[in-house]
Design an enzyme around this catalytic site. Sequence first.
Site, PDB file in Angstrom:
ATOM      1  N   ARG A 131      18.099   5.898  17.924  1.00 28.55           N
ATOM      2  CA  ARG A 131      19.071   5.636  16.853  1.00 28.55           C
ATOM      3  C   ARG A 131      19.193   4.161  16.479  1.00 28.55           C
ATOM      4  O   ARG A 131      20.198   3.735  15.913  1.00 28.55           O
ATOM      5  CB  ARG A 131      20.460   6.171  17.217  1.00 28.55           C
ATOM      6  N   LYS A 153      14.760  -4.196   4.368  1.00 35.05           N
ATOM      7  CA  LYS A 153      14.188  -2.903   3.957  1.00 35.05           C
ATOM      8  C   LYS A 153      13.022  -2.533   4.868  1.00 35.05           C
ATOM      9  O   LYS A 153      12.123  -3.351   5.076  1.00 35.05           O
ATOM     10  CB  LYS A 153      13.668  -2.985   2.518  1.00 35.05           C
ATOM     11  N   GLU A 195       4.693 -13.825  -5.497  1.00 33.61           N
ATOM     12  CA  GLU A 195       6.145 -13.605  -5.341  1.00 33.61           C
ATOM     13  C   GLU A 195       6.885 -14.950  -5.250  1.00 33.61           C
ATOM     14  O   GLU A 195       8.028 -15.075  -5.690  1.00 33.61           O
ATOM     15  CB  GLU A 195       6.460 -12.751  -4.110  1.00 33.61           C
ATOM     16  N   LYS A 237      15.446 -15.948  -1.757  1.00 24.87           N
ATOM     17  CA  LYS A 237      15.600 -14.495  -1.637  1.00 24.87           C
ATOM     18  C   LYS A 237      16.869 -14.168  -0.842  1.00 24.87           C
ATOM     19  O   LYS A 237      17.646 -13.292  -1.209  1.00 24.87           O
ATOM     20  CB  LYS A 237      14.372 -13.843  -0.980  1.00 24.87           C
ATOM     21  N   GLU A 247      28.498  -7.777  -5.926  1.00 24.18           N
ATOM     22  CA  GLU A 247      27.614  -8.445  -6.884  1.00 24.18           C
ATOM     23  C   GLU A 247      26.169  -7.997  -6.685  1.00 24.18           C
ATOM     24  O   GLU A 247      25.254  -8.714  -7.039  1.00 24.18           O
ATOM     25  CB  GLU A 247      27.694  -9.959  -6.689  1.00 24.18           C
ATOM     26  N   ARG A 251      20.743  -8.714  -7.317  1.00 25.77           N
ATOM     27  CA  ARG A 251      19.425  -8.453  -6.715  1.00 25.77           C
ATOM     28  C   ARG A 251      18.397  -8.045  -7.752  1.00 25.77           C
ATOM     29  O   ARG A 251      17.205  -8.163  -7.524  1.00 25.77           O
ATOM     30  CB  ARG A 251      19.506  -7.327  -5.692  1.00 25.77           C
ATOM     31  N   ASN A 255      13.477  -8.314  -9.526  1.00 19.66           N
ATOM     32  CA  ASN A 255      12.602  -7.343 -10.160  1.00 19.66           C
ATOM     33  C   ASN A 255      11.813  -7.919 -11.343  1.00 19.66           C
ATOM     34  O   ASN A 255      11.038  -7.208 -11.982  1.00 19.66           O
ATOM     35  CB  ASN A 255      13.446  -6.154 -10.616  1.00 19.66           C
ATOM     36  N   HIS A 258       8.278  -6.891 -12.294  1.00 21.25           N
ATOM     37  CA  HIS A 258       8.015  -5.666 -11.536  1.00 21.25           C
ATOM     38  C   HIS A 258       8.115  -4.385 -12.363  1.00 21.25           C
ATOM     39  O   HIS A 258       7.560  -3.370 -11.970  1.00 21.25           O
ATOM     40  CB  HIS A 258       8.942  -5.569 -10.325  1.00 21.25           C
ATOM     41  N   HIS A 262       4.896  -2.638 -11.607  1.00 20.02           N
ATOM     42  CA  HIS A 262       4.807  -1.326 -10.954  1.00 20.02           C
ATOM     43  C   HIS A 262       4.055  -0.327 -11.831  1.00 20.02           C
ATOM     44  O   HIS A 262       3.272   0.485 -11.338  1.00 20.02           O
ATOM     45  CB  HIS A 262       6.201  -0.774 -10.647  1.00 20.02           C
ATOM     46  N   HIS A 274      -0.539  -5.154  -5.462  1.00 19.13           N
ATOM     47  CA  HIS A 274       0.828  -5.446  -5.900  1.00 19.13           C
ATOM     48  C   HIS A 274       0.975  -6.867  -6.461  1.00 19.13           C
ATOM     49  O   HIS A 274       1.533  -7.062  -7.535  1.00 19.13           O
ATOM     50  CB  HIS A 274       1.803  -5.215  -4.746  1.00 19.13           C
TER      51      HIS A 274
HETATM   52  N1  LIG Z   1      10.363  -4.532   2.881  1.00 16.57           N
HETATM   53  C1  LIG Z   1      10.241  -5.247   1.785  1.00 16.57           C
HETATM   54  O1  LIG Z   1      11.214  -5.753   1.234  1.00 16.57           O
HETATM   55  C2  LIG Z   1       8.879  -5.500   1.224  1.00 16.57           C
HETATM   56  C3  LIG Z   1       8.683  -6.497   0.251  1.00 16.57           C
HETATM   57  C4  LIG Z   1       7.389  -6.737  -0.210  1.00 16.57           C
HETATM   58  C5  LIG Z   1       6.324  -5.991   0.283  1.00 16.57           C
HETATM   59  N2  LIG Z   1       6.550  -5.019   1.231  1.00 16.57           N
HETATM   60  C6  LIG Z   1       5.450  -4.232   1.769  1.00 16.57           C
HETATM   61  O2  LIG Z   1       4.497  -5.114   2.337  1.00 16.57           O
HETATM   62  C7  LIG Z   1       3.225  -4.497   2.306  1.00 16.57           C
HETATM   63  C8  LIG Z   1       2.208  -5.500   1.839  1.00 16.57           C
HETATM   64  O3  LIG Z   1       2.197  -6.585   2.750  1.00 16.57           O
HETATM   65  P1  LIG Z   1       0.879  -7.413   3.045  1.00 16.57           P
HETATM   66  O4  LIG Z   1       0.288  -7.839   1.774  1.00 16.57           O
HETATM   67  O5  LIG Z   1       1.214  -8.428   4.054  1.00 16.57           O
HETATM   68  O6  LIG Z   1      -0.113  -6.291   3.620  1.00 16.57           O
HETATM   69  P2  LIG Z   1      -0.717  -6.054   5.068  1.00 16.57           P
HETATM   70  O7  LIG Z   1       0.325  -6.050   6.097  1.00 16.57           O
HETATM   71  O8  LIG Z   1      -1.587  -4.855   4.958  1.00 16.57           O
HETATM   72  O9  LIG Z   1      -1.618  -7.347   5.287  1.00 16.57           O
HETATM   73  C9  LIG Z   1      -2.779  -7.537   4.493  1.00 16.57           C
HETATM   74  C10 LIG Z   1      -4.025  -7.638   5.386  1.00 16.57           C
HETATM   75  O10 LIG Z   1      -4.007  -8.918   6.011  1.00 16.57           O
HETATM   76  C11 LIG Z   1      -4.121  -8.769   7.421  1.00 16.57           C
HETATM   77  N3  LIG Z   1      -3.387  -9.891   8.015  1.00 16.57           N
HETATM   78  C12 LIG Z   1      -2.044 -10.097   8.026  1.00 16.57           C
HETATM   79  N4  LIG Z   1      -1.770 -11.285   8.563  1.00 16.57           N
HETATM   80  C13 LIG Z   1      -2.949 -11.844   8.911  1.00 16.57           C
HETATM   81  C14 LIG Z   1      -3.321 -13.088   9.488  1.00 16.57           C
HETATM   82  N5  LIG Z   1      -2.416 -14.029   9.790  1.00 16.57           N
HETATM   83  N6  LIG Z   1      -4.632 -13.312   9.719  1.00 16.57           N
HETATM   84  C15 LIG Z   1      -5.574 -12.395   9.373  1.00 16.57           C
HETATM   85  N7  LIG Z   1      -5.277 -11.231   8.792  1.00 16.57           N
HETATM   86  C16 LIG Z   1      -3.983 -10.958   8.561  1.00 16.57           C
HETATM   87  C17 LIG Z   1      -3.599  -7.408   7.719  1.00 16.57           C
HETATM   88  O11 LIG Z   1      -4.132  -6.902   8.916  1.00 16.57           O
HETATM   89  C18 LIG Z   1      -4.066  -6.613   6.501  1.00 16.57           C
HETATM   90  O12 LIG Z   1      -5.388  -6.221   6.690  1.00 16.57           O
HETATM   91  C19 LIG Z   1       3.360  -3.268   1.407  1.00 16.57           C
HETATM   92  O13 LIG Z   1       3.384  -2.098   2.195  1.00 16.57           O
HETATM   93  C20 LIG Z   1       4.698  -3.464   0.727  1.00 16.57           C
HETATM   94  O14 LIG Z   1       5.334  -2.243   0.423  1.00 16.57           O
HETATM   95  C21 LIG Z   1       7.803  -4.772   1.695  1.00 16.57           C
HETATM   96 ZN   LIG Z   2       6.945  -7.466  -5.339  1.00 21.21          ZN
END
Ligand SMILES: NC(=O)c1ccc[n+]([C@@H]2O[C@H](COP(=O)([O-])OP(=O)(O)OC[C@H]3O[C@@H](n4cnc5c(N)ncnc54)[C@H](O)[C@@H]3O)[C@@H](O)[C@H]2O)c1
Ligand SMILES: [Zn+2]
Length: 372
Positions: A131, A153, A195, A237, A247, A251, A255, A258, A262, A274
Site C-alpha cells: 500500500r 506522477k 521540455e 516545474k 490554483e 499546471r 501543456n 502538447h 500529443h 515525445h
Molecule cells: N511522470 C511524469 O510526469 C513524466 C513526465 C515526462 C515523461 N514521463 C515518461 O518518461 C518516459 C520517457 O523518459 P525517457 O526519455 O527518459 O525514456 P527512457 O527511460 O526509456 O530512457 C531513454 C533511454 O535512455 C537510456 N538511459 C537513461 N539514462 C541513461 C544514461 N544516463 N546513460 C545511458 N543510457 C541511459 C534508457 O535505458 C533508455 O534506453 C515516458 O514513459 C514518459 O511517459 C513521465
Molecule cells: Zn512532455
Amino acid sequence: VTSERGREPRVTVRADGGRADYPVVLAGGALEWLGELARERLPGVRRWAVISDTTVAPLYAPAARASLEGAGLASSVHTFPAGEKNKTRKSWSILTDELVEQGLGRDGGVVALGGGVVGDLAGFVAATFMRGVPVVQVPTSVVAMVDSAVGGKTGVDTGAGKNLVGSFHPPALVLVDPTTLRTLPPAQRAQGWAEAVKHGAILDEPYLRDLERDVEGLLGADAAVAGAAVARSIELKAGVVGLDEREADVREVLNFGHTLGHALEAESGYELSHGSAVSIGMVLEARLGESVGVTARGSVERLAAVLSRLGLPTTPPDGLDAARVEACTHRDKKVRGGHPRFVLLERIGSVAQEGGWAREVSSEAVLSVLAG
Ligand SMILES: NC(=O)c1ccc[n+]([C@@H]2O[C@H](COP(=O)([O-])OP(=O)(O)OC[C@H]3O[C@@H](n4cnc5c(N)ncnc54)[C@H](O)[C@@H]3O)[C@@H](O)[C@H]2O)c1
Ligand SMILES: [Zn+2]
C-alpha cells in the site's frame, strides 16, 4: 520553492500544496551521496530495492549500491528490459513479486534509478507495494531530470494508451547527478532539452536565453551547464506543480506544445518521439498564437531557431494529414466538452491568460498552421 544556486545547486520543492514537500539535491557526483541522504531523509527505511533498466543498471547500480552499503543500508537491484514497451503491468507484477521474494516489507523503500520509464514504473511499484513505500527518484536522462522525477506522477502504459494506469506518489527525495548524462546518447539528450525550452518559453525568458547560449554544452552533456539548466527547469516545474490546489489550473501552462504534440505523436503511430513531437507542437502552437493575434511576432522564429540548433524537428513530418491531426486534438485527455484547448504564449517567457491558462481556438486556425 527555494534554491541556493552556485557551488552546489540545491532546490527544495513544495509539491501537492505543501502536503508533500521533498528536497531535490543536484550536484555533479551526487550519486555517491545516495546512502547518506536516504538515511538522513528516511531513517525508518531498513532495506532499499534499487529498480533500474538493463541499460542503466550496469552503468550506475554498482555505485548506487556501494553508496547505500557505505551508509550501512541493505539493498538489492532489480532490472527490467529498457524501453517504453516494457512500462507495463507485466513489468510491474514481475518487479513486485521480486520485492516480495526479497523479503522487502513495509519498512522497505525503492530507488528509481534511470530515465522516465524507470521513474514511472518504479514509482508505481513503490506506490502500490504494501500500500505504498517511499521512493527516491534518481533520474539519469534529461527527460527524467527536467520533467518526470518531479511532480509525483507514476504509472504504466496499457494496450489502449500511455500512462492509463497509475497513481500520484511524490518522491521522498530526488537526487540528480548530471554527470550521468555523459553516457546518455546525444539524440536522447535533445529529447529532454525540448521540455527545458518549454519551461523557458512559458515562464522565464532569461532562462531561454541561457539555453540559447549553452546549446553546445547541453548537447555535450557538460555537467555544469546541464546541471544549471536542470536546476532551473526543476525550480520552474516545481513552482507550478507546488502551487495551491485551488490554483491547479496553473499546471495547464506545462501543456504548451502538447495539444498538437500529443496529436502528432499519436497520428505518427508513436514513430515520432515525445520530445520531437513537442518541439514541433511548440512551434505550431506559437504560430497559432501569432496567427490569432495573441502571441508577440517573432516568437515562432526564436523558438524554431533554438530547437533546431538542439537537433530537434520544427515542422511536421512529410505527408502528414492535417485534418487527421486536427481531429486527434479533439480526443486529447485534456479536452473539455469536446473542444481542444491550447496554451498560447503572450510572448517568450509568459503565457497569455484570458479567462484561463488555456483556450479554445477555431479548427480553421489549427488546420491552417498544420497545413503550413
Ligand atoms: N511522470 C511524469 O510526469 C513524466 C513526465 C515526462 C515523461 N514521463 C515518461 O518518461 C518516459 C520517457 O523518459 P525517457 O526519455 O527518459 O525514456 P527512457 O527511460 O526509456 O530512457 C531513454 C533511454 O535512455 C537510456 N538511459 C537513461 N539514462 C541513461 C544514461 N544516463 N546513460 C545511458 N543510457 C541511459 C534508457 O535505458 C533508455 O534506453 C515516458 O514513459 C514518459 O511517459 C513521465
Ligand atoms: Zn512532455
